[in-house]
Design an enzyme around this catalytic site. Structure first.
Site, short mmCIF file in Angstrom:
data_model
loop_
_atom_site.label_atom_id
_atom_site.label_comp_id
_atom_site.label_asym_id
_atom_site.label_seq_id
_atom_site.Cartn_x
_atom_site.Cartn_y
_atom_site.Cartn_z
N GLY A 188 0.86 -1.18 0.00
CA GLY A 188 0.00 0.00 0.00
C GLY A 188 0.89 1.23 0.00
O GLY A 188 1.87 1.29 -0.73
N SER A 222 5.66 -5.45 -1.12
CA SER A 222 5.61 -4.05 -1.53
C SER A 222 6.01 -3.13 -0.38
O SER A 222 7.16 -3.15 0.06
CB SER A 222 4.23 -3.74 -2.09
OG SER A 222 4.20 -2.47 -2.70
N ALA A 223 5.11 -2.32 0.14
CA ALA A 223 5.43 -1.43 1.26
C ALA A 223 5.95 -2.22 2.45
O ALA A 223 6.87 -1.77 3.16
CB ALA A 223 4.21 -0.62 1.67
N HIS A 245 8.31 -3.27 -7.14
CA HIS A 245 7.63 -3.09 -8.43
C HIS A 245 8.58 -2.44 -9.45
O HIS A 245 8.14 -1.64 -10.28
CB HIS A 245 6.38 -2.21 -8.29
CG HIS A 245 5.44 -2.62 -7.21
ND1 HIS A 245 4.53 -3.65 -7.34
CD2 HIS A 245 5.26 -2.13 -5.96
CE1 HIS A 245 3.84 -3.77 -6.22
NE2 HIS A 245 4.27 -2.86 -5.37
N GLU A 279 8.39 -7.37 -10.19
CA GLU A 279 7.20 -8.10 -9.74
C GLU A 279 7.32 -9.58 -10.07
O GLU A 279 7.65 -9.95 -11.20
CB GLU A 279 5.93 -7.52 -10.36
CG GLU A 279 5.61 -6.13 -9.85
CD GLU A 279 4.25 -5.64 -10.32
OE1 GLU A 279 3.69 -6.24 -11.26
OE2 GLU A 279 3.76 -4.64 -9.75
#
Length: 237
Positions: free
Chosen positions: A90, A122-123, A159, A194
């Protein structure tokens, strides 16, 4: 004692949430019955409950229960007692802001370094680095510090995208932005594409998945690291 998966993303094109990495997670969490989920990054602004349910459905496929950290009266105690921990993706600014606000970032670092299995996507992967300064996210809030857990001796650019030679877009590439970072900072940065992830076992860091990753170091040309590469201090130097 560290046991960590640092994944570029939770979802690859054409698959469901965590679907591409579930076989790996089944093995990684093979002795785990319940995972503590940290939904603070709130992708697309969704609620903690909605985000936790998304994780609950995914982990239910490998017979692991999920509890959201927001469901506990004492977040720090929840971290300290967790059997395993997953921090989802996020907005990294909001994730880090809430980790500091709820006074759990230090406890999170301590338990992961002590062997509590940890998954970040991700985050949730960005916070494994030295700091969060290579996130792609908008600064929607102002966290008390950009410093994160420092579980690995470099930063993550999740990403990571290569330049599209057919695109007419004139904005900065990821590589350009990371070069700008290195004007003022020495921390190496790994562009994690990714579908790729890092597997951390104590101090061993191995690149997993089918894709290479791009390593950036101050005043040096970027290099490609093949899958299965063990990322050593010599490589980072």
């Amino acid at each position: 004692m560290k046991k960590i998966i640092i994944a570029s993303t939770s979802t690859v094109h054409g698959t469901g949430y965590l679907e591409y990495i579930l076989p790996e997670l089944k093995s990684f969490f093979n002795k785990v019955k319940t995972i503590l989920f940290i939904p603070y990054a709130r992708p697309s602004g969704i609620s903690y409950d909605t985000y936790t349910e998304k994780a609950r459905v995914a982990f239910g496929k490998i017979n692991i229960q999920v509890k959201g950290i927001h469901e506990f009266d004492n977040p720090e105690e929840a971290v300290l007692k967790a059997e395993a921990i997953f921090t989802g993706g996020g907005n990294t600014f909001e994730l880090v802001n809430q980790l500091y606000k709820n006074d759990v970032i230090t406890s999170l670092k301590v338990v992961v370094e002590s062997g509590t299995p940890y998954l970040g996507t991700s985050a949730g992967s960005n916070i494994c680095g030295v700091n969060m300064m290579n996130t792609n996210d908008m600064p929607i809030v102002y966290p008390p510090s950009f410093d994160t857990m420092g579980l690995i001796p470099f930063n993550i650019n999740a990403h990571y995208l290569d330049p599209d030679p057919t695109s007419k877009h004139m904005g900065e590439t990821r590589e350009t932005r990371i070069k700008e970072f290195h004007v003022f900072n020495k921390v190496p940065v790994l562009g994690l594409r990714e579908g790729s992830w890092l597997e951390v076992s104590n101090n061993d860091i191995k690149l997993k998945g089918e894709l290479s990753a791009r390593l950036f170091r101050k005043n040096k040309e970027a290099v490609e690291l093949d899958a299965e590469t063990i990322i050593t201090q010599e490589i980072l130097a």
